[in-house]
Design a protein around this motif. Structure first.
Motif, PDB file in Angstrom:
ATOM      1  N   PHE A   7      18.782  -0.807  16.612  1.00 26.35           N
ATOM      2  CA  PHE A   7      18.536   0.557  16.138  1.00 26.35           C
ATOM      3  C   PHE A   7      17.487   0.504  15.026  1.00 26.35           C
ATOM      4  CE2 PHE A   7      20.858   4.588  14.416  1.00 26.35           C
ATOM      5  CZ  PHE A   7      19.825   5.375  14.861  1.00 26.35           C
ATOM      6  N   PRO A   8      16.226   0.243  15.390  1.00 18.74           N
ATOM      7  CA  PRO A   8      15.191   0.054  14.372  1.00 18.74           C
ATOM      8  C   PRO A   8      14.943   1.267  13.477  1.00 18.74           C
ATOM      9  CG  PRO A   8      14.230   0.027  16.559  1.00 18.74           C
ATOM     10  CD  PRO A   8      15.707   0.064  16.729  1.00 18.74           C
ATOM     11  N   LEU A   9      15.147   2.460  13.976  1.00 18.62           N
ATOM     12  CA  LEU A   9      14.940   3.642  13.137  1.00 18.62           C
ATOM     13  C   LEU A   9      15.822   3.552  11.897  1.00 18.62           C
ATOM     14  CD1 LEU A   9      13.671   6.444  12.694  1.00 18.62           C
ATOM     15  CD2 LEU A   9      15.527   7.396  14.060  1.00 18.62           C
ATOM     16  N   TYR A  10      17.033   3.104  12.081  1.00 20.16           N
ATOM     17  CA  TYR A  10      17.979   2.977  10.967  1.00 20.16           C
ATOM     18  C   TYR A  10      17.760   1.692  10.170  1.00 20.16           C
ATOM     19  CZ  TYR A  10      22.452   2.658   8.552  1.00 20.16           C
ATOM     20  OH  TYR A  10      23.433   2.544   7.595  1.00 20.16           O
ATOM     21  N   THR A  11      17.692   0.569  10.866  1.00 19.41           N
ATOM     22  CA  THR A  11      17.627  -0.719  10.169  1.00 19.41           C
ATOM     23  C   THR A  11      16.323  -0.906   9.392  1.00 19.41           C
ATOM     24  OG1 THR A  11      16.862  -1.830  12.191  1.00 19.41           O
ATOM     25  CG2 THR A  11      19.232  -1.885  11.718  1.00 19.41           C
ATOM     26  N   GLU A  12      15.238  -0.405   9.920  1.00 19.99           N
ATOM     27  CA  GLU A  12      13.967  -0.532   9.190  1.00 19.99           C
ATOM     28  C   GLU A  12      13.943   0.392   7.979  1.00 19.99           C
ATOM     29  OE1 GLU A  12      11.448  -2.789   9.803  1.00 19.99           O
ATOM     30  OE2 GLU A  12      12.916  -3.588  11.209  1.00 19.99           O
ATOM     31  N   ALA A  13      14.532   1.551   8.088  1.00  9.16           N
ATOM     32  CA  ALA A  13      14.528   2.505   6.966  1.00  9.16           C
ATOM     33  C   ALA A  13      15.377   2.015   5.806  1.00  9.16           C
ATOM     34  CB  ALA A  13      15.013   3.864   7.439  1.00  9.16           C
ATOM     35  N   ILE A  14      16.555   1.471   6.089  1.00 11.47           N
ATOM     36  CA  ILE A  14      17.435   1.086   4.987  1.00 11.47           C
ATOM     37  C   ILE A  14      16.914  -0.110   4.193  1.00 11.47           C
ATOM     38  CG2 ILE A  14      19.475   2.132   6.023  1.00 11.47           C
ATOM     39  CD1 ILE A  14      20.433  -0.680   6.775  1.00 11.47           C
ATOM     40  N   ARG A  15      15.898  -0.769   4.706  1.00 19.68           N
ATOM     41  CA  ARG A  15      15.270  -1.840   3.921  1.00 19.68           C
ATOM     42  C   ARG A  15      14.652  -1.292   2.637  1.00 19.68           C
ATOM     43  NH1 ARG A  15      11.012  -5.183   6.375  1.00 19.68           N
ATOM     44  NH2 ARG A  15      10.048  -3.198   6.835  1.00 19.68           N
ATOM     45  N   PHE A  16      14.363  -0.017   2.614  1.00 18.36           N
ATOM     46  CA  PHE A  16      13.675   0.589   1.471  1.00 18.36           C
ATOM     47  C   PHE A  16      14.606   1.400   0.573  1.00 18.36           C
ATOM     48  CE2 PHE A  16      10.496   0.030   4.806  1.00 18.36           C
ATOM     49  CZ  PHE A  16       9.564  -0.736   4.128  1.00 18.36           C
ATOM     50  N   SER A  27      14.021   9.839   0.702  1.00 22.41           N
ATOM     51  CA  SER A  27      13.752   9.956   2.143  1.00 22.41           C
ATOM     52  C   SER A  27      14.676   9.058   2.956  1.00 22.41           C
ATOM     53  CB  SER A  27      12.293   9.612   2.437  1.00 22.41           C
ATOM     54  OG  SER A  27      11.446  10.577   1.901  1.00 22.41           O
ATOM     55  N   VAL A  28      14.937   7.870   2.461  1.00 22.70           N
ATOM     56  CA  VAL A  28      15.845   6.956   3.158  1.00 22.70           C
ATOM     57  C   VAL A  28      17.252   7.542   3.182  1.00 22.70           C
ATOM     58  CG1 VAL A  28      16.947   4.675   3.063  1.00 22.70           C
ATOM     59  CG2 VAL A  28      14.477   4.894   2.737  1.00 22.70           C
ATOM     60  N   ARG A  29      17.684   8.127   2.094  1.00 18.16           N
ATOM     61  CA  ARG A  29      19.009   8.758   2.063  1.00 18.16           C
ATOM     62  C   ARG A  29      19.080   9.937   3.033  1.00 18.16           C
ATOM     63  NH1 ARG A  29      19.020   8.609  -4.359  1.00 18.16           N
ATOM     64  NH2 ARG A  29      19.422   6.383  -4.581  1.00 18.16           N
ATOM     65  N   THR A  30      18.027  10.742   3.074  1.00 14.66           N
ATOM     66  CA  THR A  30      17.977  11.869   4.008  1.00 14.66           C
ATOM     67  C   THR A  30      18.038  11.366   5.445  1.00 14.66           C
ATOM     68  OG1 THR A  30      16.681  13.163   2.443  1.00 14.66           O
ATOM     69  CG2 THR A  30      16.605  13.855   4.742  1.00 14.66           C
ATOM     70  N   LEU A  31      17.290  10.320   5.725  1.00  9.30           N
ATOM     71  CA  LEU A  31      17.277   9.728   7.064  1.00  9.30           C
ATOM     72  C   LEU A  31      18.663   9.238   7.447  1.00  9.30           C
ATOM     73  CD1 LEU A  31      14.630   7.364   8.483  1.00  9.30           C
ATOM     74  CD2 LEU A  31      17.006   6.721   8.595  1.00  9.30           C
ATOM     75  N   ASP A  74       0.861  -1.182   0.000  1.00  8.61           N
ATOM     76  CA  ASP A  74       0.000   0.000   0.000  1.00  8.61           C
ATOM     77  C   ASP A  74       0.904   1.241   0.000  1.00  8.61           C
ATOM     78  OD1 ASP A  74      -1.641   2.188   0.664  1.00  8.61           O
ATOM     79  OD2 ASP A  74      -2.969   0.938   1.879  1.00  8.61           O
ATOM     80  N   GLU A  75       0.945   1.911  -1.127  1.00  2.27           N
ATOM     81  CA  GLU A  75       1.849   3.055  -1.298  1.00  2.27           C
ATOM     82  C   GLU A  75       1.579   4.178  -0.299  1.00  2.27           C
ATOM     83  OE1 GLU A  75       4.500   3.279  -3.396  1.00  2.27           O
ATOM     84  OE2 GLU A  75       4.110   1.176  -3.897  1.00  2.27           O
ATOM     85  N   GLU A  76       0.325   4.370   0.065  1.00  2.31           N
ATOM     86  CA  GLU A  76      -0.018   5.438   1.006  1.00  2.31           C
ATOM     87  C   GLU A  76       0.543   5.139   2.400  1.00  2.31           C
ATOM     88  OE1 GLU A  76      -3.868   8.054   2.462  1.00  2.31           O
ATOM     89  OE2 GLU A  76      -4.165   6.392   1.083  1.00  2.31           O
ATOM     90  N   ILE A  77       0.395   3.904   2.840  1.00  2.00           N
ATOM     91  CA  ILE A  77       0.936   3.509   4.145  1.00  2.00           C
ATOM     92  C   ILE A  77       2.450   3.647   4.140  1.00  2.00           C
ATOM     93  CG2 ILE A  77       1.333   1.538   5.689  1.00  2.00           C
ATOM     94  CD1 ILE A  77      -1.529   0.656   5.067  1.00  2.00           C
ATOM     95  N   LEU A  78       3.071   3.186   3.070  1.00  2.00           N
ATOM     96  CA  LEU A  78       4.527   3.287   2.976  1.00  2.00           C
ATOM     97  C   LEU A  78       4.977   4.746   2.999  1.00  2.00           C
ATOM     98  CD1 LEU A  78       7.272   1.945   2.631  1.00  2.00           C
ATOM     99  CD2 LEU A  78       6.888   2.013   0.163  1.00  2.00           C
ATOM    100  N   ALA A  79       4.291   5.612   2.283  1.00  2.00           N
ATOM    101  CA  ALA A  79       4.652   7.034   2.252  1.00  2.00           C
ATOM    102  C   ALA A  79       4.552   7.656   3.644  1.00  2.00           C
ATOM    103  CB  ALA A  79       3.762   7.777   1.274  1.00  2.00           C
ATOM    104  N   TYR A  80       3.477   7.351   4.358  1.00  2.43           N
ATOM    105  CA  TYR A  80       3.332   7.876   5.721  1.00  2.43           C
ATOM    106  C   TYR A  80       4.414   7.323   6.650  1.00  2.43           C
ATOM    107  CZ  TYR A  80      -1.197  10.081   4.882  1.00  2.43           C
ATOM    108  OH  TYR A  80      -2.204  10.895   4.428  1.00  2.43           O
ATOM    109  N   TYR A  81       4.703   6.044   6.520  1.00  2.00           N
ATOM    110  CA  TYR A  81       5.702   5.386   7.363  1.00  2.00           C
ATOM    111  C   TYR A  81       7.086   5.996   7.140  1.00  2.00           C
ATOM    112  CZ  TYR A  81       8.565   1.594   9.281  1.00  2.00           C
ATOM    113  OH  TYR A  81       9.479   0.856   9.993  1.00  2.00           O
ATOM    114  N   ILE A  82       7.493   6.119   5.894  1.00  2.00           N
ATOM    115  CA  ILE A  82       8.808   6.674   5.581  1.00  2.00           C
ATOM    116  C   ILE A  82       8.887   8.133   6.028  1.00  2.00           C
ATOM    117  CG2 ILE A  82      10.361   7.315   3.684  1.00  2.00           C
ATOM    118  CD1 ILE A  82      10.465   4.346   4.380  1.00  2.00           C
TER     119      ILE A  82
END
Length: 103
Positions: free
Chosen positions: A47-56, A67-71, A13-21
């Motif tokens: 460090f879930p903030l980092y590890t979960e983000a880099i999955r994308f 957004s992942v690069r900015t994070l 779901d692109e909307e959920i992903l956009a809000y999550y990221i």
């Protein structure tokens, strides 16, 4: 907050992903030496903030990738030795190798 970050959602779901990221990026942009303690557990090496983000980092949507690069840049900005050691470990360095290939 870490429990919310680790919650599995429907990533198709692109909307959920956009809000999550966007949520993760907002948190990362507020990181400093004091707030990093809420997200990084040095003893557990968690460090879930980092590890979960880099999955994308390789997502097909360019806004998600940006957004992942900015994070990740916001995370690297924090001068915490334990956190830096974590993000430079071989398991998380995988991100840098693949990021270089995508640039």
């Amino acid at each position: 907050v870490n429990q919310l970050i680790r919650t599995p959602f429907d990533w198709s779901d692109e909307e959920i992903l956009a809000y999550y990221i966007s949520f993760l990026k907002s948190l990362a942009l507020r990181l400093n030496l004091e707030t990093i303690k809420f997200f990084f557990n040095e003893r557990a090496e968690h460090f879930p903030l980092y590890t979960e983000a880099i999955r994308f980092f390789h997502h097909r949507d360019s806004m998600v990738r940006a957004s992942v690069r900015t994070l990740t840049l916001a995370v690297f900005r924090v001068d915490d030795p334990g956190m830096r050691a974590f993000v430079l470990k071989p398991a998380t360095r995988y991100y840098f190798t693949h990021l270089a290939c995508h640039l």
